[in-house]
Each structure stands twice: as C-alpha cells, then as structure tokens.
Write an enzyme that holds these catalytic residues in place. Structure first.
Site, PDB file in Angstrom:
ATOM      1  N   ALA A 101      -3.266  -8.267 -10.954  1.00  0.00           N
ATOM      2  CA  ALA A 101      -3.072  -9.325  -9.954  1.00  0.00           C
ATOM      3  C   ALA A 101      -3.919 -10.536 -10.345  1.00  0.00           C
ATOM      4  O   ALA A 101      -5.144 -10.458 -10.403  1.00  0.00           O
ATOM      5  CB  ALA A 101      -3.480  -8.815  -8.577  1.00  0.00           C
ATOM      6  N   TYR A 124      -0.959  -7.970   0.512  1.00  0.00           N
ATOM      7  CA  TYR A 124      -1.385  -9.315   0.116  1.00  0.00           C
ATOM      8  C   TYR A 124      -0.429 -10.359   0.705  1.00  0.00           C
ATOM      9  O   TYR A 124       0.487 -10.021   1.455  1.00  0.00           O
ATOM     10  CB  TYR A 124      -1.541  -9.381  -1.409  1.00  0.00           C
ATOM     11  N   ARG A 170      -3.362   4.869 -12.870  1.00  0.00           N
ATOM     12  CA  ARG A 170      -4.518   5.719 -13.144  1.00  0.00           C
ATOM     13  C   ARG A 170      -4.304   6.653 -14.335  1.00  0.00           C
ATOM     14  O   ARG A 170      -5.233   6.886 -15.119  1.00  0.00           O
ATOM     15  CB  ARG A 170      -4.873   6.513 -11.884  1.00  0.00           C
TER      16      ARG A 170
HETATM   17  C1  LIG Z   1      -7.957   0.353 -10.700  1.00  0.00           C
HETATM   18  C2  LIG Z   1      -6.670  -0.029 -10.020  1.00  0.00           C
HETATM   19  C3  LIG Z   1      -6.356  -1.368  -9.824  1.00  0.00           C
HETATM   20  C4  LIG Z   1      -5.141  -1.740  -9.247  1.00  0.00           C
HETATM   21  N1  LIG Z   1      -4.794  -3.063  -9.174  1.00  0.00           N
HETATM   22  C5  LIG Z   1      -3.538  -3.413  -8.811  1.00  0.00           C
HETATM   23  C6  LIG Z   1      -3.084  -4.747  -8.981  1.00  0.00           C
HETATM   24  O1  LIG Z   1      -3.764  -5.616  -9.528  1.00  0.00           O
HETATM   25  N2  LIG Z   1      -1.832  -5.043  -8.542  1.00  0.00           N
HETATM   26  C7  LIG Z   1      -1.017  -4.082  -8.005  1.00  0.00           C
HETATM   27  O2  LIG Z   1       0.111  -4.396  -7.625  1.00  0.00           O
HETATM   28  N3  LIG Z   1      -1.423  -2.803  -7.894  1.00  0.00           N
HETATM   29  C8  LIG Z   1      -2.638  -2.445  -8.315  1.00  0.00           C
HETATM   30  N4  LIG Z   1      -3.008  -1.127  -8.289  1.00  0.00           N
HETATM   31  C9  LIG Z   1      -2.031  -0.115  -7.890  1.00  0.00           C
HETATM   32  C10 LIG Z   1      -1.359   0.460  -9.129  1.00  0.00           C
HETATM   33  O3  LIG Z   1      -0.658  -0.538  -9.864  1.00  0.00           O
HETATM   34  C11 LIG Z   1      -0.396   1.611  -8.785  1.00  0.00           C
HETATM   35  O4  LIG Z   1       0.664   1.095  -8.026  1.00  0.00           O
HETATM   36  C12 LIG Z   1      -1.081   2.737  -8.019  1.00  0.00           C
HETATM   37  O5  LIG Z   1      -2.362   3.021  -8.559  1.00  0.00           O
HETATM   38  C13 LIG Z   1      -0.239   4.025  -8.051  1.00  0.00           C
HETATM   39  O6  LIG Z   1       0.028   4.421  -9.370  1.00  0.00           O
HETATM   40  P1  LIG Z   1      -0.832   5.587 -10.117  1.00  0.00           P
HETATM   41  O7  LIG Z   1      -0.688   6.828  -9.304  1.00  0.00           O
HETATM   42  O8  LIG Z   1      -0.179   5.704 -11.481  1.00  0.00           O
HETATM   43  O9  LIG Z   1      -2.248   5.143 -10.212  1.00  0.00           O
HETATM   44  C14 LIG Z   1      -4.238  -0.741  -8.822  1.00  0.00           C
HETATM   45  C15 LIG Z   1      -4.590   0.599  -8.974  1.00  0.00           C
HETATM   46  C16 LIG Z   1      -5.769   0.964  -9.586  1.00  0.00           C
HETATM   47  C17 LIG Z   1      -6.077   2.416  -9.793  1.00  0.00           C
END
Ligand SMILES: Cc1cc2nc3c(=O)[nH]c(=O)nc-3n(C[C@H](O)[C@H](O)[C@H](O)COP(=O)(O)O)c2cc1C
Length: 387
Positions: free
Chosen positions: A59, A188, A330
């Site tokens: 973001a 957001y 993650r």
């Molecule tokens: C460290 C971290 C930072 C994240 N920052 C954003 C972001 O900048 N924009 C966004 O849309 N989602 C963000 N997310 C959400 C992830 O893009 C993702 O949708 C969410 O973690 C679920 O996927 P996962 O189970 O593979 O982690 C973030 C997640 C994590 C773990």
C-alpha cells in the site's frame, strides 16, 4: 505431462505474467518520508528470484496524509520515483511483472506501526519526530474505539484525493510498473466509502449502494484514463466487511460488474477491515469462495488470497476455476521461493523456474541425491565407495 494450471501464463492487456502466483501487497512500515531503498529492493526482489509471476509493492500513499503510518511507502512526489523504478527494473530483469498498490488510508491513517502496538498515534505515544496528523474519511466515523473522528471530506476535497490517485498513477508509469492495483479493501478510504458501516453521508456519495460506490468508481475512471490502455488495472476489494452487518458478497458482485464496465482487468478479492473482527468462516482458503462468486457472477478475472499455503491448494484454486490468480502474503514471507518450490511439486521435479544461476546446479545435485537416497544419519558423513 500438461502444464499445471497454476504454472500457465496469463495475459492481461499487453502484460503476460509467467504464472499465476502473485505476491500480495505487504506493508513493511520501514521507510522514511515514503522513500524506498535497499530494504525494499531485497524484500521484493527475492520474490522475483523465487519465481512469482507478479510482485505487488505494498500500500503506497498517494498523499502524505493518506499513509497508514510514518513508515509507509509513498508516491506523492516525483522524488519517490527513482527508488521504485530500481525495484521495477530488478523485478523485470528476473522475469516477474511489477505491480504497485495505490492507497489512501482515510480514517486509518496516522497509525502506529504494528510492532509499536498499532492503533492511532497520539502526542503521548508518538516516536520522536512522528507526530499524529488529522485524518479524513467518508463521514466522521472513527476507525474504531479509541480512534479520533476523521474529517468528512467535502466534494471539493474528494476531487483533490481523486487527483492524487491520478498523479500517483502517472508516477507509477514513469517508474516502469506493469500493473496498478487500487486499494479499496481492509477499511481504508475507498472501502470507507463503500461500506454502510463507515459511510453515513446524506449527499450523492452516501446512502444506497450506488451512491456509496460513486467516489471509488470516480477514482477508478480517472485512474483508468491516466493508466495506458496496454496495462492492466486491478482493484482490491473486501468482499465482505468483518461484521456481518456491512458489505455483502452481493454488493461486491455489483461493484465488480461496475469495475468491469470501467475497464478494470481483475478484482483482487480480500475481506474485512471495517466493523472489527471476522464474523464469517475462517480457515485455509477462506476467501476463495468470494473470489469464485465474483468471477462467476461478474464475469471478471479474479485473484484469490487468504491462508493459501500449499502448492496443491493453489493449483486447485486455478484449475477449478475459482480464481485466475493466487496471491500469497504471509506464506511468501515465510518462503520467498514458494513459486519455484510449487513448480517442482506440481511437475516432475522441474528446476526450470529457478534463476539460471541456481536451477541447473540444483538439478545436478538433485540427480546425485536421487542416486544416493535420503540422508539417514546420525553420522553426518554418509558416502559410497568409488566403483
Ligand atoms: C505484513 C503484512 C502486510 C500487509 N500489508 C497489506 C497492504 O499493504 N495492502 C493490502 O491490501 N493488504 C495487506 N496485507 C494483507 C495481505 O495482502 C493478505 O491479503 C493477507 O495477509 C491474507 O493473505 P495471507 O494469508 O497469504 O497472508 C498485509 C498482510 C501482511 C501479513
């Protein structure tokens, strides 16, 4: 053996992704004044070396006030372009497409970094030189208990925010990105307009779903007009609010239809962020059914995300037609080589997706290890005598 669905290329407009695996945007809260440097080059570059088809920068604030925290990446000035261009160049050199998520945090701006405890920055808890700033939103609804009330944007101010998205889009083009993703999820600013939980406006930007969609769609129209016709535009949505009282999947399908009509190429289907918690099923691939609904009912390309942790799970998502792309956050942090490992797991052990500096050497070692059989220990030395 036919190529697994996950490993097949996908072309969106004139951009071809080498496979369906995407690194989801992940805020690192680790820069000063929005300027990326070596940390981001390494953090994001390793995913290109790890075989992903598309790597999306976290973001990125379209205004300084639209940042979640003082540590966010920014694209509100031309000074931000060179650092991001260096990252886009590296991703391209290693075969990945470069994406960037453009964002405005709205009422969730001026937050503390998660490892500082999260929540709003206050005069008392602020790091030195990192004072809190006033926030904005659709209405004066705080992001949650204990958060300050944001200023409800006037219609003139909405135009300024829209123009900031456009200016950041132009800078993303100068920096060499292939894909722009607009952040309309996770509570957001654009999501604050979409959700009835945070949008209490009584003008043409609030009330019915059509009215709540108006500002996000104005941003989409303006960004689509500024982003070249040969490059894909994605939008990340929260398919449902965390609370069962907010946006429904039916609302999101209606939004996705509007996005498609405006030239959006794919919807990145996430969830939650307003209303606290998650009053919906939770587990492996828990948001995949939402991506499938949006894909089937709005007839638009979708990206699935959320607890996708295994190559076979990712393959099934694409092969079954639930989504066209699979994003990992993650799991990619845990295994930046997830894509090359997935390619090995889904083919007969092919090293072809590895960088040339590693793949052939690993293939040679693989043949030797295959002839030796597994190390069984406990002796660390386990050799066979020459013939
Ligand atoms: C460290 C971290 C930072 C994240 N920052 C954003 C972001 O900048 N924009 C966004 O849309 N989602 C963000 N997310 C959400 C992830 O893009 C993702 O949708 C969410 O973690 C679920 O996927 P996962 O189970 O593979 O982690 C973030 C997640 C994590 C773990």
């Amino acid at each position: 053996m036919s190529t697994p669905a996950l490993l097949q290329p996908l072309t969106l407009r004139d951009v071809t992704l080498r496979n369906r695996l995407v690194v989801a945007p992940m805020c690192q809260y680790s820069v000063t004044d929005g300027l990326v440097g070596d940390y981001h080059l390494v953090h994001l570059g390793r995913f290109a070396l790890g075989g992903f088809g598309l790597v999306v920068v976290e973001a990125t604030g379209v205004t300084a006030d639209g940042r979640i925290s003082h540590g966010d990446v920014g694209l509100w000035s031309d000074e931000h372009i060179p650092g991001l261009a260096r990252i886009a160049d590296f991703l391209h050199a290693e075969g990945a497409a470069a994406g960037i998520q453009l964002a405005h945090a709205g009422a969730k701006a001026s937050s503390r970094r998660p490892w500082d405890g999260g929540g709003p920055v206050t005069e008392e808890n602020a790091r030195p030189g990192e004072a809190p700033w006033p926030t904005v939103s659709a209405s004066d609804v705080p992001a949650g208990p204990g958060w300050p009330a944001p200023h409800a944007l006037t219609v003139d101010e909405l135009s300024e925010v829209r123009d900031a998205f456009v200016a950041a889009t132009r800078r993303a083009l100068t920096a060499g990105f292939d894909v722009v993703e607009l952040h309309a999820a996770h509570g957001y600013l654009l999501h604050q307009f979409l959700s009835p939980l945070s949008n209490h406006r009584t003008d043409e930007y609030g009330g019915s779903l059509e009215a709540r969609m108006r500002f996000p769609l104005e941003v989409v129209d303006a960004v689509r007009a500024a982003w070249p016709a040969d490059r894909p535009l994605l939008v990340r949505v929260s398919a449902v609010d965390g609370s069962g009282q907010g946006i429904t999947i039916e609302d999101t399908v209606a939004f996705a239809r509007e996005l498609k009509a405006r030239g959006v190429d794919a919807v990145d289907v996430s969830g939650g962020g307003i209303g606290g918690g998650w009053e919906h099923p939770l587990g492996y691939g828990y948001q995949v059914p939402y991506a499938a609904r949006v894909r089937a009912e709005a007839e638009i390309t979708t990206m699935a995300v959320g607890l996708i942790v295994d190559a076979r799970q990712a393959e099934a998502i694409v092969a079954d037609g639930a989504a066209d792309l699979v994003a990992l956050a993650r799991e990619a942090q845990d295994d930046p080589n997830f894509a090359v490992h997935a390619a090995r797991a889904l083919t007969e052990g092919s090293y072809d997706l590895y960088p040339v500096q590693a793949g052939p050497r690993l293939a040679g070692r693989g043949r030797l290890l295959g002839s030796l059989g597994p190390w069984t220990g406990p002796d660390p030395v386990q050799v066979r005598e020459p013939a």
